[in-house]
Design a protein around this motif. Structure first.
Motif, short mmCIF file in Angstrom:
data_model
loop_
_atom_site.label_atom_id
_atom_site.label_comp_id
_atom_site.label_asym_id
_atom_site.label_seq_id
_atom_site.Cartn_x
_atom_site.Cartn_y
_atom_site.Cartn_z
N GLU B 370 0.82 -1.21 0.00
CA GLU B 370 0.00 0.00 0.00
C GLU B 370 0.85 1.25 0.00
OE1 GLU B 370 -2.85 -0.11 3.12
OE2 GLU B 370 -4.00 -1.73 2.17
N LYS B 371 2.15 1.06 0.32
CA LYS B 371 3.02 2.23 0.45
C LYS B 371 3.78 2.54 -0.84
CE LYS B 371 3.90 2.37 5.40
NZ LYS B 371 3.74 0.99 5.93
N THR B 372 4.35 1.48 -1.41
CA THR B 372 5.13 1.71 -2.64
C THR B 372 4.43 1.03 -3.82
OG1 THR B 372 6.42 -0.23 -2.12
CG2 THR B 372 7.41 1.88 -1.57
N ILE B 373 4.68 1.59 -4.98
CA ILE B 373 4.10 0.99 -6.18
C ILE B 373 4.97 -0.19 -6.59
CG2 ILE B 373 3.51 1.38 -8.61
CD1 ILE B 373 3.19 4.35 -7.94
N LYS B 374 4.35 -1.36 -6.65
CA LYS B 374 5.07 -2.51 -7.19
C LYS B 374 5.02 -2.42 -8.71
CE LYS B 374 6.13 -4.95 -3.51
NZ LYS B 374 6.83 -6.22 -3.36
N PRO B 375 6.13 -2.73 -9.37
CA PRO B 375 6.13 -2.61 -10.83
C PRO B 375 5.05 -3.47 -11.48
CG PRO B 375 8.12 -3.73 -10.03
CD PRO B 375 7.45 -3.15 -8.85
N GLN B 376 4.84 -4.66 -10.90
CA GLN B 376 3.80 -5.54 -11.45
C GLN B 376 2.43 -4.88 -11.34
OE1 GLN B 376 5.99 -6.31 -9.01
NE2 GLN B 376 6.57 -8.47 -9.02
N TYR B 377 2.21 -4.21 -10.19
CA TYR B 377 0.93 -3.55 -9.97
C TYR B 377 0.74 -2.41 -10.97
CZ TYR B 377 -2.73 -0.78 -7.71
OH TYR B 377 -3.87 -0.06 -7.46
N ALA B 378 1.82 -1.67 -11.21
CA ALA B 378 1.75 -0.56 -12.16
C ALA B 378 1.31 -1.08 -13.54
CB ALA B 378 3.10 0.13 -12.27
N LEU B 379 1.85 -2.23 -13.92
CA LEU B 379 1.50 -2.77 -15.23
C LEU B 379 0.09 -3.36 -15.24
CD1 LEU B 379 4.99 -4.16 -16.15
CD2 LEU B 379 3.72 -2.42 -17.41
N TYR B 536 -3.75 13.17 -22.02
CA TYR B 536 -2.96 14.31 -22.50
C TYR B 536 -2.69 14.13 -24.00
CZ TYR B 536 0.63 17.87 -22.80
OH TYR B 536 1.35 18.99 -23.16
N PRO B 537 -2.93 15.17 -24.79
CA PRO B 537 -2.85 14.99 -26.24
C PRO B 537 -1.42 14.94 -26.80
CG PRO B 537 -3.54 17.23 -25.70
CD PRO B 537 -3.47 16.49 -24.41
N GLY B 538 -0.42 15.24 -26.00
CA GLY B 538 0.96 15.25 -26.52
C GLY B 538 1.82 14.19 -25.84
N PRO B 539 3.13 14.23 -26.10
CA PRO B 539 4.03 13.27 -25.46
C PRO B 539 4.07 13.47 -23.94
CG PRO B 539 5.13 14.40 -27.28
CD PRO B 539 3.83 15.11 -27.05
N VAL B 540 4.19 12.36 -23.22
CA VAL B 540 4.25 12.41 -21.76
C VAL B 540 5.44 11.58 -21.29
CG1 VAL B 540 3.06 11.78 -19.61
CG2 VAL B 540 1.73 12.61 -21.57
N ILE B 541 6.15 12.12 -20.32
CA ILE B 541 7.15 11.32 -19.61
C ILE B 541 6.57 11.03 -18.23
CG2 ILE B 541 9.49 11.22 -18.71
CD1 ILE B 541 10.31 13.23 -20.88
N PHE B 542 6.28 9.78 -17.98
CA PHE B 542 5.62 9.37 -16.74
C PHE B 542 6.67 8.71 -15.85
CE2 PHE B 542 1.40 8.10 -14.89
CZ PHE B 542 1.89 7.43 -13.79
N ASP B 543 7.01 9.38 -14.74
CA ASP B 543 8.02 8.85 -13.83
C ASP B 543 7.31 8.10 -12.72
OD1 ASP B 543 10.31 8.37 -12.42
OD2 ASP B 543 10.52 10.41 -11.64
N CYS B 544 7.27 6.79 -12.86
CA CYS B 544 6.56 5.95 -11.89
C CYS B 544 7.59 5.37 -10.92
CB CYS B 544 5.80 4.85 -12.63
SG CYS B 544 4.73 3.87 -11.57
N LEU B 545 7.66 5.92 -9.73
CA LEU B 545 8.66 5.44 -8.77
C LEU B 545 8.18 4.12 -8.16
CD1 LEU B 545 9.46 8.85 -7.05
CD2 LEU B 545 10.87 7.61 -8.69
N VAL B 546 8.93 3.08 -8.40
CA VAL B 546 8.49 1.75 -7.97
C VAL B 546 9.47 1.16 -6.96
CG1 VAL B 546 7.28 1.25 -10.13
CG2 VAL B 546 9.68 0.60 -9.89
N GLU B 547 9.04 0.09 -6.35
CA GLU B 547 9.87 -0.71 -5.44
C GLU B 547 11.25 -0.92 -6.05
OE1 GLU B 547 9.15 -2.37 -2.36
OE2 GLU B 547 11.31 -2.77 -2.57
N LYS B 548 12.29 -0.66 -5.25
CA LYS B 548 13.64 -0.67 -5.83
C LYS B 548 14.25 -2.07 -5.96
CE LYS B 548 14.65 3.80 -3.72
NZ LYS B 548 13.89 4.60 -4.68
N HIS B 549 13.88 -2.99 -5.07
CA HIS B 549 14.54 -4.30 -5.09
C HIS B 549 13.61 -5.44 -5.45
CE1 HIS B 549 18.76 -3.77 -3.22
NE2 HIS B 549 18.40 -2.68 -3.86
N GLU B 550 12.66 -5.17 -6.31
CA GLU B 550 11.74 -6.23 -6.72
C GLU B 550 12.45 -7.14 -7.72
OE1 GLU B 550 8.90 -6.29 -5.25
OE2 GLU B 550 7.86 -7.90 -6.33
#
Lengths: 186, 584
Positions: B370-379, B536-550
């Protein structure tokens, strides 16, 4: 060729797959590769062998059809049956390659190589060298009072054998062309 | 009808005749005459990249998502050498590309001239074929032949090196239909005897599996339709390599998921336990086979491939079928129907039961937070929120790539662009731009890791200039995740140089490029942030901070067979022996 017309050492492409492809025994095969004679074609073939870690024991190349710009590359290579098959397939997919023949697998073939030997010596050794050359049907193509250059055509084994005999008799240099080969019969 | 024109004009004319709409390139001294011709016409669109590697990856994305060859135009010397990584990438993944390089004038070749490089020499092992054109009279014919070679048989990149004087000189143009078609004509039709043997084996098989690869996609949408038909007619389970995802739909009832090193448990165990493996356009890559000696030990194997050198290269098969996947599948299906073939129903029912047991292991399960975004969850969230959209996915290379392959579902071919064979970090961003150029209205997302993404981030400039609204979905763990994972498992947790300090602020970076930046680090905000990115109609850089040691699981460690798979952290102690450690 036997009456059954089964090709000796047939490849996986024939109906009679007689070879054990998992065999680890190293076989020597002579391949004839017919290529478009364009710049870089030899580099493509050689690069394939070095890039994929195959052996080249001998290689000869010359244009054999001047109007069609076809060259024939004869390669003697060695490897396990699986490696030999892979070499044939890899050669076959080079765009400038027209045909690949595994002469060793396709049936009996004649193989010839030309070699020049420079033998220097005096007295008994010189006479013995000349006598052996006669037995091996080597021609003298250059002569001084102290040396001969012999020219000989034959199988690589015959050339090896002659070179061994010449070594103690004053063999100085040897130049070999590498193998040229054709299948027997029509 | 032939018509005299300059070599440079000939290039543009030949590209038009080949139906080329877009060229990705970068000008320089040795291609100026061609650029001058490009300036004077409007049929071919030129996309100015920021680095030649980007041009080649864009062309790959374009080609992979359209089925048409991608075209690249770069200058001599550094222009050509910068393109090399992309060429090898395309060669490994069988992507059709035609790359045109400038060269110093013929009379300067070999003098170490300014920006001279032996381009055909350097790229000979990096291309399917290449040409140095020394005579303008042969230029147009060579270009037409190049398109033929790039797109026939097993597709691949080709390169034409064009000296500057050849571009200036004039000669007669040879149109496409007058071009001597090269003798290069790969065999498309499979051997009927072999196809009959395969059908007989399919009728008898108790534990069959269809193992599909990129060849199905390269063969065209027709081949994917036939694959679906075959799976429906036989009820055989289907798995796929990384390159083949989308050929069979992820929602299809016979779908087992991806196989291989990070493939699904059920797919790998089915490969290991099957009695009939039907390889359709895949190549027994080492990421797939694991330890070759123990690869699927009890199966008969058939292999459909257009490239004779792929057959029996790594794994010896019982029924080799040389031919185009689409044509062979068509023949297999025709024969299947004509014979009134039936599958081994009893065997197949038991087999599916076994597969369901494996599936119940739920190998993709991960511990959410619940605290950090897991990369699997993000996907998982990205998948849920973009499903059903007109969506194309590209990736960089590493953990995020494997998670994307595991957690995103592909319903159609040509929707998934990734660097498989070469594993080129820096592929995804330019590839996403190439895809977007080909499909301006579609949603194009590059699933990236921050380290890979930085390798070609200059191409954001290209995205901005050509209004390609690509979405850069960066799973940022501030680590080289896959390297770190291997160091944890193999090298005693000594994390040698696998983390990045001084990462840029991606939101500010986006602002610098003039596009939108989004940062997200709380799982609760993720859905809204993803929706903001999509809208958003243009290019986006989405910085998704995820769990570091997954770690990415499942995993078949190097040098292990399919049935020795790691499912989670608990399995990882001392799993890779010294022998496995030398493998990559």
């Amino acid at each position: 060729m036997s009456a059954l017309n089964i090709k000796k050492g047939s490849t996986s492409h024939s109906a009679y797959d007689l070879r054990d492809h998992n065999a680890t025994v190293i076989e020597s095969h002579t391949l004839a590769v017919i290529v478009e004679n364009e710049p870089g074609v030899l580099a493509r073939v050689i690069g394939l062998f070095s890039g994929r870690g195959y052996n080249i024991d001998s290689l000869t190349v010359a244009e054999v059809d001047h109007t069609g710009h076809r060259s024939r590359i004869t390669i003697v290579t060695s490897g396990t049956p699986a490696v030999i098959d892979q070499i044939e397939a890899q050669l076959g997919r080079i765009v400038s390659v027209y045909e690949v023949h595994d002469l060793t697998a396709e049936g009996p073939c004649v193989q010839r190589e030309l070699a020049l030997f420079k033998v220097a010596g005096k007295g008994e050794a010189r006479i013995e060298a000349l006598r052996l050359a006669e037995i091996f049907r080597a021609n003298v193509v250059d002569s001084t009072l102290e040396s001969f250059v012999f020219e000989m055509t034959g199988t690589p084994e015959k050339i090896d054998a002659f070179a061994e005999l010449m070594r103690p008799l004053g063999l100085r240099e040897i130049a070999r062309t590498g193998v040229a080969a054709l299948s027997r019969g029509a | 009808m032939t018509k005299a024109m300059s070599g440079a004009k000939m290039v543009v004319q030949a590209l038009k005749e080949q139906g080329v709409e877009v060229v990705f390139g970068y000008p320089g001294g040795a291609v100026l005459p061609i650029y001058d011709e490009i300036f004077q016409q409007n049929d071919i669109r030129h996309i100015l990249v920021r680095h030649e590697q980007g041009a080649v990856h864009m062309a790959e994305g374009y080609a992979r998502s359209t089925g048409k060859p991608g075209v690249v135009l770069v200058t001599s010397g550094p222009g050509a050498t910068n393109a090399v990584t992309g060429l090898v990438d395309a060669l490994m993944d069988s992507i059709p590309l035609v790359v045109l390089t400038g060269q110093v004038p013929t009379f300067m070749i070999g003098t170490d001239g300014f920006q001279e490089a032996d381009t055909v020499g350097i790229t000979r092992p990096c291309t399917k074929h290449n040409w140095l054109v020394k005579d303008t009279a042969k230029l147009s014919e060579t270009i037409h032949q190049a398109f033929h070679v790039a797109t026939s048989g097993r597709p691949g990149p080709v390169l034409i090196d064009i000296p500057k004087d050849v571009q200036f000189a004039t000669a007669d143009y040879t149109p496409k239909e007058k071009t001597r078609v090269a003798h290069y004509q790969p065999r498309l039709k499979g051997d009927p005897d072999a196809i009959l043997r395969l059908v007989e084996m399919m009728e008898a098989a108790e534990r069959p599996i269809l193992y599909t690869g990129g060849g199905v996609i390269n063969s065209g949408p027709h081949a994917s339709r036939l694959l679906r038909e075959l799976a429906a007619a036989t009820d055989f389970p289907v798995t796929s390599t990384l390159m083949g995802l989308g050929a069979y739909p992820a929602s299809g009832k016979n779908w087992l998921g991806m196989l291989g090193m990070h493939g699904l448990y059920e797919a790998n165990l089915a490969m290991h336990g099957c009695d009939l493996m039907i390889n359709i356009g895949a190549r027994f890559d080492d990421r797939i086979t694991g330890r070759v000696k123990d690869f699927s030990p009890h199966s008969k194997k058939a292999h459909i491939d257009i490239d004779p050198s792929s057959i029996n290269k790594v794994i010896r098969v019982d029924v080799p079928i040389l031919g185009d996947v689409g044509q062979v599948l068509e023949d297999v299906l025709t024969l299947w129907k004509a014979r009134g073939s039936k599958v081994n129903k009893a065997g197949l029912t038991k087999w599916w039961k076994q597969i369901e047991d494996w599936r119940a292991v739920n190998c993709l399960a991960f511990k959410n937070s619940e605290k950090t975004i897991k990369p699997q969850y993000a996907l998982q969230r990205l998948e849920a929120l973009t499903k059903g959209m007109d969506r194309y996915i590209t990736t960089e290379v590493g953990q995020h790539q494997m998670w994307a392959a595991q957690f995103l579902g592909f319903e159609d071919p040509n929707r998934w662009m990734t660097s498989g064979g070469l594993g080129t970090m820096g592929y995804g961003l330019p590839a996403s731009i190439g895809v977007q150029i080909a499909h301006p209205q579609a949603l194009v997302i590059n699933v990236a890791g921050e380290a890979s993404w930085l390798m070609n981030m200059q191409e954001m400039g290209t995205a901005m200039q050509f209004r390609a609204p690509v979405k850069q979905f960066i799973l940022n763990n501030e680590r080289l995740g896959m390297v770190r994972q291997w160091q944890e498992l193999l090298h005693g947790e000594r994390y040698s140089h696998s983390w990045s300090e001084s990462l840029p602020d991606f939101v500010k970076l986006a602002e610098a490029f003039g596009c939108k930046g989004i940062k997200c680090q709380d799982p609760k905000d993720l859905d809204d942030a993803i929706m903001e990115m999509i809208r958003y109609p243009g290019p986006v850089i989405f910085d998704c901070l995820v769990e570091k040691h997954e770690n990415c699981f499942p995993m078949i460690p190097s040098g292990k067979p399919h049935n020795e798979m790691l499912l989670g952290e608990a399995d990882t102690q001392g799993v890779i022996g010294a022998k496995g450690a030398v493998l990559v």
